[in-house]
Motif scaffolding. Structure first.
Motif, PDB file in Angstrom:
ATOM      1  N   ALA A 152       8.193  -5.206 -16.412  1.00 39.17           N
ATOM      2  CA  ALA A 152       8.642  -3.825 -16.583  1.00 39.17           C
ATOM      3  C   ALA A 152       9.978  -3.562 -15.898  1.00 39.17           C
ATOM      4  O   ALA A 152      10.100  -3.688 -14.680  1.00 39.17           O
ATOM      5  N   ASN A 153      10.962  -3.161 -16.684  1.00 35.47           N
ATOM      6  CA  ASN A 153      12.278  -2.832 -16.126  1.00 35.47           C
ATOM      7  C   ASN A 153      12.241  -1.534 -15.324  1.00 35.47           C
ATOM      8  O   ASN A 153      12.987  -1.378 -14.355  1.00 35.47           O
ATOM      9  N   ASP A 154      11.405  -0.573 -15.752  1.00 35.67           N
ATOM     10  CA  ASP A 154      11.308   0.680 -15.001  1.00 35.67           C
ATOM     11  C   ASP A 154      10.703   0.411 -13.614  1.00 35.67           C
ATOM     12  O   ASP A 154      11.119   1.011 -12.613  1.00 35.67           O
ATOM     13  N   ALA A 155       9.771  -0.530 -13.529  1.00 33.36           N
ATOM     14  CA  ALA A 155       9.211  -0.903 -12.228  1.00 33.36           C
ATOM     15  C   ALA A 155      10.275  -1.547 -11.352  1.00 33.36           C
ATOM     16  O   ALA A 155      10.334  -1.304 -10.135  1.00 33.36           O
ATOM     17  N   ALA A 156      11.151  -2.372 -11.939  1.00 33.63           N
ATOM     18  CA  ALA A 156      12.212  -3.036 -11.186  1.00 33.63           C
ATOM     19  C   ALA A 156      13.144  -2.018 -10.539  1.00 33.63           C
ATOM     20  O   ALA A 156      13.519  -2.141  -9.367  1.00 33.63           O
ATOM     21  N   VAL A 157      13.527  -0.982 -11.292  1.00 35.54           N
ATOM     22  CA  VAL A 157      14.428   0.044 -10.748  1.00 35.54           C
ATOM     23  C   VAL A 157      13.717   0.861  -9.672  1.00 35.54           C
ATOM     24  O   VAL A 157      14.300   1.177  -8.628  1.00 35.54           O
ATOM     25  N   ARG A 162       0.821  -1.223   0.000  1.00 33.39           N
ATOM     26  CA  ARG A 162       0.000   0.000   0.000  1.00 33.39           C
ATOM     27  C   ARG A 162       0.852   1.269   0.000  1.00 33.39           C
ATOM     28  O   ARG A 162       0.315   2.372   0.013  1.00 33.39           O
ATOM     29  N   GLU A 163       2.159   1.121  -0.032  1.00 28.77           N
ATOM     30  CA  GLU A 163       3.048   2.276   0.085  1.00 28.77           C
ATOM     31  C   GLU A 163       3.195   3.009  -1.247  1.00 28.77           C
ATOM     32  O   GLU A 163       3.086   2.401  -2.317  1.00 28.77           O
ATOM     33  N   GLN A 164       3.438   4.317  -1.154  1.00 25.29           N
ATOM     34  CA  GLN A 164       3.568   5.168  -2.335  1.00 25.29           C
ATOM     35  C   GLN A 164       5.038   5.336  -2.715  1.00 25.29           C
ATOM     36  O   GLN A 164       5.888   5.579  -1.863  1.00 25.29           O
ATOM     37  N   VAL A 165       5.332   5.209  -3.989  1.00 26.33           N
ATOM     38  CA  VAL A 165       6.684   5.362  -4.513  1.00 26.33           C
ATOM     39  C   VAL A 165       6.685   6.495  -5.535  1.00 26.33           C
ATOM     40  O   VAL A 165       5.786   6.571  -6.382  1.00 26.33           O
ATOM     41  N   VAL A 166       7.700   7.365  -5.442  1.00 26.50           N
ATOM     42  CA  VAL A 166       7.870   8.435  -6.425  1.00 26.50           C
ATOM     43  C   VAL A 166       8.900   7.976  -7.454  1.00 26.50           C
ATOM     44  O   VAL A 166      10.021   7.594  -7.095  1.00 26.50           O
ATOM     45  N   VAL A 167       8.525   7.990  -8.711  1.00 31.92           N
ATOM     46  CA  VAL A 167       9.385   7.480  -9.782  1.00 31.92           C
ATOM     47  C   VAL A 167      10.546   8.445 -10.033  1.00 31.92           C
ATOM     48  O   VAL A 167      10.342   9.637 -10.299  1.00 31.92           O
ATOM     49  N   SER A 168      11.761   7.920  -9.956  1.00 27.99           N
ATOM     50  CA  SER A 168      12.959   8.741 -10.134  1.00 27.99           C
ATOM     51  C   SER A 168      13.314   8.861 -11.620  1.00 27.99           C
ATOM     52  O   SER A 168      12.777   8.138 -12.469  1.00 27.99           O
ATOM     53  N   ASP A 203       8.541  11.378 -11.726  1.00 29.04           N
ATOM     54  CA  ASP A 203       7.897  11.922 -10.514  1.00 29.04           C
ATOM     55  C   ASP A 203       6.473  11.395 -10.292  1.00 29.04           C
ATOM     56  O   ASP A 203       5.755  11.890  -9.425  1.00 29.04           O
ATOM     57  N   GLU A 204       6.083  10.413 -11.072  1.00 33.12           N
ATOM     58  CA  GLU A 204       4.762   9.791 -10.859  1.00 33.12           C
ATOM     59  C   GLU A 204       4.725   9.108  -9.493  1.00 33.12           C
ATOM     60  O   GLU A 204       5.707   8.494  -9.056  1.00 33.12           O
ATOM     61  N   LYS A 205       3.598   9.204  -8.828  1.00 30.36           N
ATOM     62  CA  LYS A 205       3.388   8.481  -7.578  1.00 30.36           C
ATOM     63  C   LYS A 205       2.586   7.221  -7.878  1.00 30.36           C
ATOM     64  O   LYS A 205       1.501   7.296  -8.453  1.00 30.36           O
ATOM     65  N   ILE A 206       3.139   6.085  -7.452  1.00 32.44           N
ATOM     66  CA  ILE A 206       2.517   4.802  -7.751  1.00 32.44           C
ATOM     67  C   ILE A 206       2.687   3.870  -6.555  1.00 32.44           C
ATOM     68  O   ILE A 206       3.685   3.958  -5.821  1.00 32.44           O
ATOM     69  N   THR A 207       1.731   3.001  -6.331  1.00 31.83           N
ATOM     70  CA  THR A 207       1.818   2.109  -5.166  1.00 31.83           C
ATOM     71  C   THR A 207       2.778   0.966  -5.433  1.00 31.83           C
ATOM     72  O   THR A 207       3.037   0.583  -6.593  1.00 31.83           O
ATOM     73  N   THR A 208       3.286   0.418  -4.349  1.00 29.91           N
ATOM     74  CA  THR A 208       4.149  -0.763  -4.453  1.00 29.91           C
ATOM     75  C   THR A 208       3.372  -1.930  -5.067  1.00 29.91           C
ATOM     76  O   THR A 208       3.952  -2.771  -5.766  1.00 29.91           O
ATOM     77  N   ARG A 209       2.068  -1.988  -4.800  1.00 33.63           N
ATOM     78  CA  ARG A 209       1.239  -3.046  -5.399  1.00 33.63           C
ATOM     79  C   ARG A 209       1.276  -2.958  -6.923  1.00 33.63           C
ATOM     80  O   ARG A 209       1.508  -3.973  -7.613  1.00 33.63           O
ATOM     81  N   ASP A 210       1.056  -1.762  -7.471  1.00 32.00           N
ATOM     82  CA  ASP A 210       1.029  -1.610  -8.924  1.00 32.00           C
ATOM     83  C   ASP A 210       2.406  -1.860  -9.533  1.00 32.00           C
ATOM     84  O   ASP A 210       2.521  -2.415 -10.639  1.00 32.00           O
ATOM     85  N   LEU A 211       3.454  -1.466  -8.813  1.00 31.94           N
ATOM     86  CA  LEU A 211       4.810  -1.757  -9.295  1.00 31.94           C
ATOM     87  C   LEU A 211       5.055  -3.262  -9.349  1.00 31.94           C
ATOM     88  O   LEU A 211       5.700  -3.767 -10.272  1.00 31.94           O
ATOM     89  N   LEU A 212       4.542  -3.992  -8.353  1.00 33.03           N
ATOM     90  CA  LEU A 212       4.719  -5.443  -8.325  1.00 33.03           C
ATOM     91  C   LEU A 212       4.026  -6.100  -9.515  1.00 33.03           C
ATOM     92  O   LEU A 212       4.592  -6.991 -10.168  1.00 33.03           O
ATOM     93  N   TYR A 213       2.805  -5.657  -9.816  1.00 24.94           N
ATOM     94  CA  TYR A 213       2.102  -6.191 -10.993  1.00 24.94           C
ATOM     95  C   TYR A 213       2.828  -5.810 -12.284  1.00 24.94           C
ATOM     96  O   TYR A 213       2.944  -6.624 -13.214  1.00 24.94           O
ATOM     97  N   GLY A 214       3.324  -4.587 -12.358  1.00 24.91           N
ATOM     98  CA  GLY A 214       4.084  -4.183 -13.534  1.00 24.91           C
ATOM     99  C   GLY A 214       5.332  -5.026 -13.708  1.00 24.91           C
ATOM    100  O   GLY A 214       5.693  -5.412 -14.827  1.00 24.91           O
TER     101      GLY A 214
END
Length: 416
Positions: free
Chosen positions: A129-134, A90-96, A112-123
């Motif tokens: 998604a390599n951008d999600a991995a980083v 449920r945590e928010q991540v800011v894309v670097s 600078d997009e804000k996205i949840t760790t859940r959505d990054l995991l699915y990506g």
């Protein structure tokens, strides 16, 4: 499963029983022997491969499973595992900027997009998604380099000793390598987590795209087994020029879960290779429950005690056994021929060795079920009484004789 043109091609497939930590995981189970059985060979194109049973971690098929290879996006299994272990979903991540500019497959994260760790995991696991991995690596460890150190430390903890990760996505780097066996070990640990299982088995999912109000992110899993292989559980495909096609697959049937890893195969054979291995496992083996947790295996006499001691196994044990196999023989091996009291509950006193066709396949520790106190030393007290009573009698007799003599002398004296 394909057969040889002669119709007679058979090979010896060595079933290698390996120690797995934690895990079990069935913990405390140590393999001491190999045992062979004859089966038709799975015909695969992959350069290296392994087929592993999930619950025990036993290897059922091995093709150069310890040879180091480029893993491509199967790397992301470890990335997903570390995210689940070190953050909530449920945590928010800011894309670097670093994540935003990552090459290769992408879920099209914006700077600078804000996205949840859940959505990054699915990506990460569905879209690869390599951008999600980083973004995950930087969020969990502060940098890709620190995250790679975490990946390698966790790999060593799991027993993946021939693995060296340099990044969280699997893009080619000279020393970014692992083995089919190590990927099986990592996938086995990840599959123990219900969150990972759910994400890894997702065929498609739509995520919100905050930057584009009229569009959503549609993520589609390219794992074809999820659509056409009964019991498929996921896990992860991969491709780079250096790695060629790679795949870690898992499936469950009739209470047995298998993990198949194929490294460096062709696009046309990627899913067929995995199916060959899984089919081989399900056709040749069945999951057999050997015993349950705290089952009493045997009882034994105890020196200096009036009671028999029951010996138990502390963990349940289920093993993949060849369907053509005969009975499993059990052999108890105690550290001492005769146990001596006092003994504490839970004390390891020996092992239970399991043999299939006279070959030892696994050895499991045996523990005491309860405390055994040292029995009172009745023999000592009986001996003491036997010595004491005559001694008292002799003392009393001597005392009585002296007393009688004294009286007699006094009588003689009074007469004169």
């Amino acid at each position: 499963m394909k057969s040889d043109t002669s119709g007679n091609k058979k090979v010896i497939i060595t079933l290698i029983f390996l120690l797995m930590i934690n895990t079990f995981t069935v913990s405390d189970v140590t393999a001491k022997q190999l045992y062979p059985q004859e089966f038709e060979t799975p015909e695969i194109e992959a350069e290296t491969a392994v087929l592993m049973e999930f619950e025990s971690g036993k290897v059922l098929y091995d093709q150069e499973m310890h040879r180091q290879m480029h893993p491509a996006s199967t790397t992301k299994i470890m990335t997903a595992l570390l995210l689940i272990e070190n953050a909530s979903l449920r945590e928010q991540v800011v894309v670097s900027e670093n994540a935003f500019g990552t090459d290769g497959s992408s879920m099209y994260l914006n700077l600078d997009e804000k996205i949840t760790t859940r959505d990054l995991l699915y990506g990460l696991m569905v879209r690869s998604a390599n951008d999600a991995a980083v973004a995950i690596a930087e969020y969990v460890a502060g940098s890709v380099e620190n995250f790679a150190d975490m990946m390698n430390s966790r790999a060593k903890e799991l027993g993946a000793k021939n693995t060296n990760f340099k990044n969280p996505h699997g893009l080619t780097e000279e020393n970014h390598k692992t083995t089919a066996y190590d990927l099986g070990v990592i996938a086995r640990e990840a599959l123990k987590n219900p969150k990972f299982r759910s994400v890894a088995s997702t065929r498609r999912i739509t995520l919100d795209w905050p930057e584009e109000e009229d569009e959503d992110r549609l993520l589609v899993n390219r794992n074809e087994l999820l659509a056409d292989y009964p019991g498929a559980l996921g896990v992860k495909t991969g491709y780079t020029r250096s790695a060629n096609q790679t795949f870690v697959a898992a499936a469950e049937r009739d209470g047995m879960t298998l993990i198949a890893v194929v490294l460096s195969t062709s696009r046309n054979r990627l899913f067929e290779d995995a199916k060959e291995l899984l089919d081989f496992g399900f056709e040749a083996f069945e999951q057999v429950e050997i015993f349950e947790q705290n089952d009493v295996i045997t009882s034994t006499e105890v020196e200096n005690s009036n009671q028999e001691l029951e010996l138990i196994v502390e963990e349940s044990l289920s093993l993949p056994i060849p369907k053509m196999a005969t009975e499993i023989e059990q052999r108890v091996d105690l550290e001492e021929q005769l146990l001596k009291a006092p003994i504490e509950e839970g004390e390891q006193v020996g092992s239970l060795d399991l043999l299939l066709e006279e070959e030892e396949i696994v050895s499991v520790p045996l523990y005491t079920k309860e405390d055994v106190e040292k029995a009172p030393r009745y023999g000592f007290w009986i001996l003491a009484v036997m010595i004491t009573i005559p001694a008292i009698f002799l003392i009393y007799k001597r005392y009585y004789e002296l007393k009688s003599r004294k009286k007699f002398q006094e009588k003689l004296k009074n007469r004169y």
